[in-house]
Write a protein that holds these residues in place. Structure first.
Motif, mmCIF file in Angstrom:
data_model
loop_
_atom_site.group_PDB
_atom_site.id
_atom_site.type_symbol
_atom_site.label_atom_id
_atom_site.label_comp_id
_atom_site.label_asym_id
_atom_site.label_seq_id
_atom_site.Cartn_x
_atom_site.Cartn_y
_atom_site.Cartn_z
ATOM 1 N N VAL A 215 56.434 -32.953 46.806
ATOM 2 C CA VAL A 215 56.018 -31.847 47.674
ATOM 3 C C VAL A 215 56.417 -32.121 49.118
ATOM 4 C CG1 VAL A 215 54.015 -30.613 48.590
ATOM 5 C CG2 VAL A 215 54.139 -31.142 46.154
ATOM 6 N N LYS A 216 56.237 -33.359 49.558
ATOM 7 C CA LYS A 216 56.586 -33.711 50.937
ATOM 8 C C LYS A 216 58.081 -33.542 51.192
ATOM 9 C CE LYS A 216 55.861 -37.395 54.336
ATOM 10 N NZ LYS A 216 55.261 -38.751 54.565
ATOM 11 N N ALA A 217 58.902 -33.989 50.240
ATOM 12 C CA ALA A 217 60.355 -33.852 50.397
ATOM 13 C C ALA A 217 60.769 -32.376 50.377
ATOM 14 C CB ALA A 217 61.071 -34.616 49.286
ATOM 15 N N ALA A 218 60.139 -31.587 49.499
ATOM 16 C CA ALA A 218 60.475 -30.164 49.422
ATOM 17 C C ALA A 218 60.073 -29.446 50.692
ATOM 18 C CB ALA A 218 59.789 -29.538 48.212
ATOM 19 N N ALA A 219 58.888 -29.787 51.251
ATOM 20 C CA ALA A 219 58.445 -29.152 52.495
ATOM 21 C C ALA A 219 59.411 -29.455 53.632
ATOM 22 C CB ALA A 219 57.036 -29.637 52.841
ATOM 23 N N LYS A 220 59.881 -30.688 53.687
ATOM 24 C CA LYS A 220 60.838 -31.053 54.733
ATOM 25 C C LYS A 220 62.140 -30.279 54.577
ATOM 26 C CE LYS A 220 63.108 -35.078 56.807
ATOM 27 N NZ LYS A 220 63.282 -36.559 56.735
ATOM 28 N N ALA A 221 62.616 -30.137 53.329
ATOM 29 C CA ALA A 221 63.858 -29.398 53.089
ATOM 30 C C ALA A 221 63.703 -27.918 53.424
ATOM 31 C CB ALA A 221 64.284 -29.563 51.637
ATOM 32 N N LEU A 222 62.497 -27.376 53.242
ATOM 33 C CA LEU A 222 62.246 -25.961 53.524
ATOM 34 C C LEU A 222 61.891 -25.712 54.983
ATOM 35 C CD1 LEU A 222 60.137 -25.113 50.352
ATOM 36 C CD2 LEU A 222 62.426 -24.254 50.868
ATOM 37 N N GLU A 254 49.068 -17.315 47.329
ATOM 38 C CA GLU A 254 49.404 -18.199 48.433
ATOM 39 C C GLU A 254 50.589 -17.660 49.210
ATOM 40 O OE1 GLU A 254 49.662 -22.290 47.400
ATOM 41 O OE2 GLU A 254 50.511 -22.886 49.327
ATOM 42 N N GLY A 255 51.563 -17.057 48.498
ATOM 43 C CA GLY A 255 52.713 -16.475 49.173
ATOM 44 C C GLY A 255 52.317 -15.307 50.048
ATOM 45 N N ASP A 256 51.434 -14.406 49.554
ATOM 46 C CA ASP A 256 50.983 -13.268 50.346
ATOM 47 C C ASP A 256 50.218 -13.726 51.588
ATOM 48 O OD1 ASP A 256 50.263 -11.233 47.399
ATOM 49 O OD2 ASP A 256 52.130 -11.618 48.489
ATOM 50 N N ALA A 257 49.332 -14.699 51.414
ATOM 51 C CA ALA A 257 48.558 -15.211 52.537
ATOM 52 C C ALA A 257 49.467 -15.849 53.576
ATOM 53 C CB ALA A 257 47.517 -16.212 52.047
ATOM 54 N N SER A 258 50.486 -16.559 53.107
ATOM 55 C CA SER A 258 51.415 -17.213 54.033
ATOM 56 C C SER A 258 52.178 -16.176 54.839
ATOM 57 C CB SER A 258 52.393 -18.105 53.263
ATOM 58 O OG SER A 258 51.689 -19.103 52.572
ATOM 59 N N ALA A 259 52.595 -15.100 54.179
ATOM 60 C CA ALA A 259 53.341 -14.053 54.881
ATOM 61 C C ALA A 259 52.486 -13.403 55.952
ATOM 62 C CB ALA A 259 53.816 -12.996 53.885
ATOM 63 N N ALA A 260 51.213 -13.097 55.631
ATOM 64 C CA ALA A 260 50.326 -12.472 56.605
ATOM 65 C C ALA A 260 50.071 -13.399 57.785
ATOM 66 C CB ALA A 260 49.007 -12.093 55.940
ATOM 67 N N GLN A 261 49.838 -14.671 57.473
ATOM 68 C CA GLN A 261 49.570 -15.636 58.535
ATOM 69 C C GLN A 261 50.780 -15.803 59.430
ATOM 70 O OE1 GLN A 261 48.497 -19.490 57.123
ATOM 71 N NE2 GLN A 261 48.099 -20.337 59.158
ATOM 72 N N ALA A 299 61.721 -8.150 67.953
ATOM 73 C CA ALA A 299 60.756 -7.888 66.890
ATOM 74 C C ALA A 299 61.368 -8.150 65.524
ATOM 75 C CB ALA A 299 60.261 -6.444 66.967
ATOM 76 N N ALA A 300 62.639 -7.770 65.359
ATOM 77 C CA ALA A 300 63.313 -7.999 64.086
ATOM 78 C C ALA A 300 63.458 -9.492 63.805
ATOM 79 C CB ALA A 300 64.686 -7.328 64.090
ATOM 80 N N ALA A 301 63.756 -10.250 64.866
ATOM 81 C CA ALA A 301 63.891 -11.695 64.685
ATOM 82 C C ALA A 301 62.564 -12.329 64.306
ATOM 83 C CB ALA A 301 64.436 -12.337 65.973
ATOM 84 N N ALA A 302 61.483 -11.840 64.945
ATOM 85 C CA ALA A 302 60.161 -12.383 64.612
ATOM 86 C C ALA A 302 59.799 -12.078 63.169
ATOM 87 C CB ALA A 302 59.119 -11.797 65.560
ATOM 88 N N ALA A 303 60.110 -10.854 62.727
ATOM 89 C CA ALA A 303 59.819 -10.489 61.339
ATOM 90 C C ALA A 303 60.621 -11.331 60.362
ATOM 91 C CB ALA A 303 60.107 -9.004 61.122
ATOM 92 N N ALA A 304 61.910 -11.586 60.720
ATOM 93 C CA ALA A 304 62.759 -12.399 59.849
ATOM 94 C C ALA A 304 62.231 -13.824 59.750
ATOM 95 C CB ALA A 304 64.196 -12.399 60.366
ATOM 96 N N ALA A 305 61.767 -14.366 60.897
ATOM 97 C CA ALA A 305 61.221 -15.722 60.890
ATOM 98 C C ALA A 305 59.962 -15.797 60.038
ATOM 99 C CB ALA A 305 60.933 -16.173 62.321
ATOM 100 N N ALA A 306 59.097 -14.779 60.163
ATOM 101 C CA ALA A 306 57.879 -14.759 59.370
ATOM 102 C C ALA A 306 58.189 -14.671 57.876
ATOM 103 C CB ALA A 306 56.997 -13.591 59.797
ATOM 104 N N GLU A 307 59.187 -13.836 57.556
ATOM 105 C CA GLU A 307 59.572 -13.676 56.149
ATOM 106 C C GLU A 307 60.148 -14.976 55.592
ATOM 107 O OE1 GLU A 307 62.493 -10.866 53.366
ATOM 108 O OE2 GLU A 307 62.250 -10.448 55.507
ATOM 109 N N GLU A 309 59.443 -18.078 56.593
ATOM 110 C CA GLU A 309 58.378 -19.052 56.387
ATOM 111 C C GLU A 309 57.543 -18.695 55.159
ATOM 112 O OE1 GLU A 309 54.557 -21.088 58.652
ATOM 113 O OE2 GLU A 309 55.962 -19.823 59.780
ATOM 114 N N ALA A 310 57.279 -17.383 54.981
ATOM 115 C CA ALA A 310 56.510 -16.970 53.812
ATOM 116 C C ALA A 310 57.258 -17.302 52.520
ATOM 117 C CB ALA A 310 56.229 -15.466 53.881
#
Length: 436
Positions: A215-222, A254-261, A299-307, A309-310
């Protein structure tokens, strides 16, 4: 005649074991003979009294039948079972020549399917212990490098248990090449752990730690921080059975919550073409390369970044779901092995005299040689340290500790006290009554 049926996966050291055991038994006054039943073994390192190559070879079958190595070995074993009279005649000749006093070492093929699934191999074994009246113990060799990884420990244990249940012979499991095991990494436990394998929780602890590293290695890669990946306060791993029917819904939630956050806490951007959370958000200059963006670009860049991360969080949740399922499977398999209570391993360094003596004692007690009418006093030589025997290539540094193995786990204490001998006699009677 007493003897050993030497089995194990390819590369586990069966031929080397037969060579070393032949030398040792010869040195303490027994009359060992080696029987090669591996049709793919065309370079025998030991003197061979009976060779299946005189009947059939794997290379000839592969060429004639257009088969691969596995198919060729299966065909050869089927052919041997159909021509059992050939095997009978030659083993009976060995019995006559030795007046029944030979000690046989049977070198078997390394294909695991043969001794776990093949009806032909099982028929050959039944013939050896039935009409031919050989008192055999199965000596199952497993390469000690399996000890360095928890998944391999489970695989080796399952293979050993499967073999024990199928062959129904007195059985001794051996960790071979123990002197070079740490070349593949440090052993997670001492050798006493592998003698009984009765603490599955310790193996599960290794698997949990391994999953955390994944999980730690995958998180770093992502591109996720440990905090975002939930590694700073990681919850206890799910136990077997808790994840049934829940993994997909958990991952989706978890994916939905991550996207909202991610949308709520998206960092301020400079509004330029770079779309980066740069120092401009605090009133600084982004850089010469940052040109004014088109209207709505920030705004588009912020949405893309949020997407993004989600999506990363959802993918990490999917990995966690897989690791939970993997943990549940491994826990169930270890529980199965522990419930039977049959699997334990003795370490072996074939170049170390004490190690060979320890294994010989265990096998003698398993096949009944210690208690048999043909017992010729060789145990006195073993008890005294194997007479003056030493392996040809020198003695290794690994000295096997006296293992504690009881009847159901296939091993017995090495000390031959009077009380121990009585207990061993009862265990041998039970084993021999089942097999013969």
């Amino acid at each position: 005649m007493f003897g050993q049926l030497v089995i194990g996966p390819p590369g586990s050291g069966k031929s080397t074991y037969c060579t070393g055991m032949h030398e040792f038994l010869s040195g303490i006054g027994r009359r060992p003979v080696v029987i090669n039943l591996d049709p793919a073994n065309d370079e025998l390192p030991y003197p061979c009294a009976l060779d299946i190559a005189d009947l059939i070879t794997c290379s000839d079958v592969m060429e004639a039948m257009d088969l691969g190595p596995n198919g060729g070995l299966m065909y050869c074993m089927d052919f041997l079972a159909e021509n059992a009279a050939w095997l009978d005649e030659r083993i009976q000749a060995i019995q006559r020549e030795s007046s029944g006093g030979a000690y046989v070492l049977i070198d078997c093929p390394g294909q695991a399917e043969l001794f776990t699934q093949s009806p032909s191999f099982l028929a050959v074994v039944r013939r050896l212990v039935g009409p031919l009246k050989l008192r055999l113990a199965a000596v199952h060799l497993v390469d000690a490098h399996h000890c360095s990884d928890p998944s391999k420990i489970i695989s080796a244990s399952l293979l050993s248990l499967n073999t024990m249940m199928r062959l129904e012979l007195p059985h001794v499991n051996i960790l071979s090449k123990i002197d070079i095991a740490e070349r593949y990494g440090p052993l997670p436990f001492g050798l006493e752990f592998f003698a009984r394998l009765d603490e599955p929780g310790r193996v599960m602890g290794l698997i949990d730690e391994q999953s955390r590293r994944h999980v730690k290695a995958a998180a770093k890669a992502l591109g996720l921080s440990e905090e975002a990946a939930g590694l700073e306060s990681a919850p206890e791993p799910k136990q077997h059975g808790e994840w049934d029917g829940q993994v997909e819904s958990d991952a989706a939630e978890e994916g939905d919550a991550s996207a909202a956050q991610a949308a709520d806490s998206a960092p301020a951007t400079c509004g330029g073409a770079c779309g980066a959370a740069c120092v401009a958000a605090s009133g600084g200059a982004c850089g010469a390369d940052c040109e004014p963006a088109a209207p709505g670009g920030g705004a588009a860049a912020a949405a893309a970044a949020a997407e993004s991360e989600a999506d990363a969080r959802a993918r990490l949740a999917k990995l966690r779901g897989f690791l939970d399922r993997r943990r549940g499977l491994n826990s169930a398999l270890l529980g199965l092995v522990d419930e039977f209570g049959l699997v334990g391993f003795r370490p072996l360094n074939v170049m170390d005299k004490d190690s060979v003596i320890d294994v010989t004692r265990a096998v003698d007690k398993a096949n009944g040689y210690t208690f048999g009418a043909l017992h010729d006093g060789s145990d006195s030589a073993i008890g005294a340290g194997g007479a003056d025997w030493a392996p040809r290539r020198g003695v290794g540094s690994m000295a096997a500790a006296d293992g504690e193995e009881v009847g159901v786990r296939g091993v017995v204490a090495a000390e031959d006290t009077a009380a121990d001998t009585a207990a061993l006699s009862r265990a041998a009677a039970l084993y021999l009554g089942k097999a013969y």
